[in-house]
Design a protein around this motif. Structure first.
Motif, PDB file in Angstrom:
ATOM      1  N   ARG A  42       0.791  -1.163   0.028  1.00 25.48           N
ATOM      2  CA  ARG A  42      -0.009  -0.118  -0.058  1.00 25.48           C
ATOM      3  C   ARG A  42       0.907   1.331   0.010  1.00 25.48           C
ATOM      4  N   ALA A  43       1.873   1.158   0.800  1.00 23.60           N
ATOM      5  CA  ALA A  43       2.797   2.547   1.015  1.00 23.60           C
ATOM      6  C   ALA A  43       3.455   2.873  -0.539  1.00 23.60           C
ATOM      7  N   ASN A 144      -8.444 -13.427 -11.468  1.00 20.24           N
ATOM      8  CA  ASN A 144      -8.316 -12.224 -12.086  1.00 20.24           C
ATOM      9  C   ASN A 144      -9.541 -11.653 -12.401  1.00 20.24           C
ATOM     10  N   LYS A 145     -10.664 -12.432 -12.647  1.00 19.85           N
ATOM     11  CA  LYS A 145     -11.933 -11.967 -12.953  1.00 19.85           C
ATOM     12  C   LYS A 145     -12.414 -11.281 -11.429  1.00 19.85           C
ATOM     13  N   LYS A 146     -12.304 -11.867 -10.691  1.00 23.11           N
ATOM     14  CA  LYS A 146     -12.914 -11.071  -9.284  1.00 23.11           C
ATOM     15  C   LYS A 146     -12.089 -10.025  -9.228  1.00 23.11           C
ATOM     16  N   TRP A 147     -10.792  -9.922  -9.351  1.00 27.56           N
ATOM     17  CA  TRP A 147     -10.067  -8.616  -9.206  1.00 27.56           C
ATOM     18  C   TRP A 147     -10.710  -7.485 -10.111  1.00 27.56           C
ATOM     19  N   GLU A 181      -2.744   7.764 -11.691  1.00 23.51           N
ATOM     20  CA  GLU A 181      -1.893   6.481 -11.727  1.00 23.51           C
ATOM     21  C   GLU A 181      -2.039   6.094 -10.055  1.00 23.51           C
ATOM     22  N   ILE A 182      -1.656   6.840  -9.237  1.00 27.82           N
ATOM     23  CA  ILE A 182      -1.722   6.570  -7.773  1.00 27.82           C
ATOM     24  C   ILE A 182      -3.052   6.051  -7.128  1.00 27.82           C
ATOM     25  N   ALA A 183      -4.040   6.583  -8.042  1.00 33.84           N
ATOM     26  CA  ALA A 183      -5.611   6.359  -7.662  1.00 33.84           C
ATOM     27  C   ALA A 183      -5.685   4.808  -7.892  1.00 33.84           C
ATOM     28  N   SER A 190      -5.786  -2.775  -3.016  1.00 31.07           N
ATOM     29  CA  SER A 190      -7.139  -3.076  -2.109  1.00 31.07           C
ATOM     30  C   SER A 190      -7.871  -4.242  -2.865  1.00 31.07           C
ATOM     31  N   CYS A 191      -7.940  -4.264  -4.074  1.00 33.98           N
ATOM     32  CA  CYS A 191      -8.762  -5.513  -4.616  1.00 33.98           C
ATOM     33  C   CYS A 191      -7.788  -6.718  -4.818  1.00 33.98           C
TER      34      CYS A 191
END
Length: 245
Positions: A42-43, A144-147, A181-183, A190-191
């Protein structure tokens, strides 16, 4: 070793090569390898998006091989410009087989250059093939589909994590990432955590790799033996060549 050898022919090879530069290259390589399934921290996503870490200020790399003169390239490779083996001496000294690069390889590999290279080629091939197989495994395509569904919920449409990294909107050579890009990178992380994408990818690829290890145990045991022997020799070689000539 190559520097010392080249110095014997009057050439100052890689004059700007330094411990700091080598450390930066190794660190970048490790960071790149850590992204086998994309970013996972995350960082990192919040600060760098999909960008790799920046090199420390003042880190200067050596000149590229293309900047070497013809005589330097001949001594380094042991070959003439037309690709044939160099048969003439340089500054009244015979050039070793394979040039200074070949001599350095033989020193590190204790003469077993071809055998060691074949082993490393096998490891690289198996790693590549097992990665390709795991990526097409139904368990990986399902996660991958779930992501992807999770990302759409966050407002972003990507087929898989690779597509997010390869978005043409990102200039990964720039000094800093864009806010967009960061967003996307933050949503990506998260996903991945929500779907356990990283865990599934790792487990599936490990399964394929363990099977490959079993199928090639004899060859891989030889690779490990060479690696261990080199690790024993390296401290001695580093003491001998610890300073540029």
């Amino acid at each position: 070793m190559q520097q010392h050898c080249m110095r014997g022919y009057g050439f100052r090879y890689l004059p700007h090569l330094s411990a700091e530069h080598i450390d930066a290259v190794v660190t970048t390589g490790r960071e790149y390898d850590s992204r086998r399934y994309g970013i996972s921290d995350r960082a990192t996503a919040a600060g760098r998006g999909y960008h790799l870490s920046q090199e420390p200020p003042g880190t200067r790399g050596p000149q590229p091989a293309t900047a070497l003169s013809v005589p330097e390239r001949e001594v380094l490779s042991g070959r003439a410009p037309d690709g044939r083996k160099l048969t003439t001496s340089v500054r009244n000294k015979t050039v070793p087989h394979g040039g200074c690069a070949g001599e350095a390889e033989r020193t590190v590999h204790f003469g077993a250059v071809d055998e060691v290279q074949q082993g490393y080629d096998l490891v690289a091939r198996l790693r590549r093939e097992m990665s390709e197989r795991s990526r097409s495994d139904p368990r990986v395509t399902a996660v991958n589909k779930k992501w992807s569904t999770c990302m759409r919920t966050a407002g972003f449409s990507y087929r898989d994590p690779d597509a997010a990294v390869d978005d043409p909107r990102w200039d990964l050579r720039s000094a800093a990432p864009s806010r967009a890009e960061i967003a996307v990178a933050a949503a990506d992380i998260s996903c991945k955590l929500r779907t356990n994408l990283l865990g599934v990818n790792f487990a599936v690829e490990a399964e394929y790799e363990n099977a490959a290890i079993g199928d090639h145990s004899r060859e891989l045991d030889a690779v490990r033996a060479h690696r261990d022997a080199e690790a024993e020799r390296l401290p001695r070689l580093m003491r001998r060549y610890d300073r540029a000539p």
